[in-house]
Design an enzyme around this catalytic site. Structure first.
Site: not given
Ligand code: AMP
Ligand code: ZN
Length: 138
Positions: A34-35, A90, A97, A103, A105
């Site tokens: 995760d970024i 989520n 979400q 996805h 986590h």
């Molecule tokens: P959610 O809030 O459950 O939709 O989670 C989305 C997740 O995607 C968050 O933890 C973000 O930090 C992660 N995310 C968004 N963009 C990227 C990216 N480019 N590379 C890796 N993780 C990302």
């Protein structure tokens, strides 16, 4: 990839248009770090099929997703020697979400890390009736 959305950031990552730090890749899934991690080693599993959420995801992906999540969680645990791992998923803005491509986590936990993935327990109200209602909607 069988279904894609040109405006979806995760579809762009899957296609390699946006870079990522992959820890797993096969014909149906990829898992990347995760970024903006909740903790060191926080990873996100994505199906290579654009489904907004759990309700849109075909069953064949659901079946395999937990298997891949388990494999990655075990490798993360071995790497970080963490005390625990949360598997979180989520669905919908109300559930937290932010990226609307299904996805899962994978979040490493250390004792006392106070990440806040907890809730205040309530008193159940008529679970007997509620269970029947939910069953009738299966
Ligand atoms: P959610 O809030 O459950 O939709 O989670 C989305 C997740 O995607 C968050 O933890 C973000 O930090 C992660 N995310 C968004 N963009 C990227 C990216 N480019 N590379 C890796 N993780 C990302
Ligand atoms: Zn997508």
């Amino acid at each position: 990839m069988t279904k894609t959305d040109d405006n979806c950031i995760f579809c762009k990552i899957i296609k390699g248009e946006i870079p990522s730090n992959k820890i797993y890749d096969d014909e149906d899934f990829m898992v990347m770090l995760d970024i903006s991690p909740a903790s060191k080693g926080h990873a996100v599993l994505l199906p290579k099929y654009h489904a907004e959420n759990l309700f849109e995801l075909p069953d064949e992906y659901k079946e395999k997703a937990l298997k891949v999540a388990g494999k990655c969680a075990a490798a993360i645990k071995k790497t970080l020697n963490c005390d625990g791992i949360n598997i979180l998923q989520n669905n919908g803005e109300a559930a937290g979400q932010t990226v609307f491509h299904f996805h899962i986590h994978i979040i490493p936990r250390m004792s006392g890390d106070n990440l806040g993935i907890t809730w205040v327990q309530k008193t159940a109200e008529d679970n007997e009736k509620l269970a029947e209602e939910i069953k009738s909607n299966m």
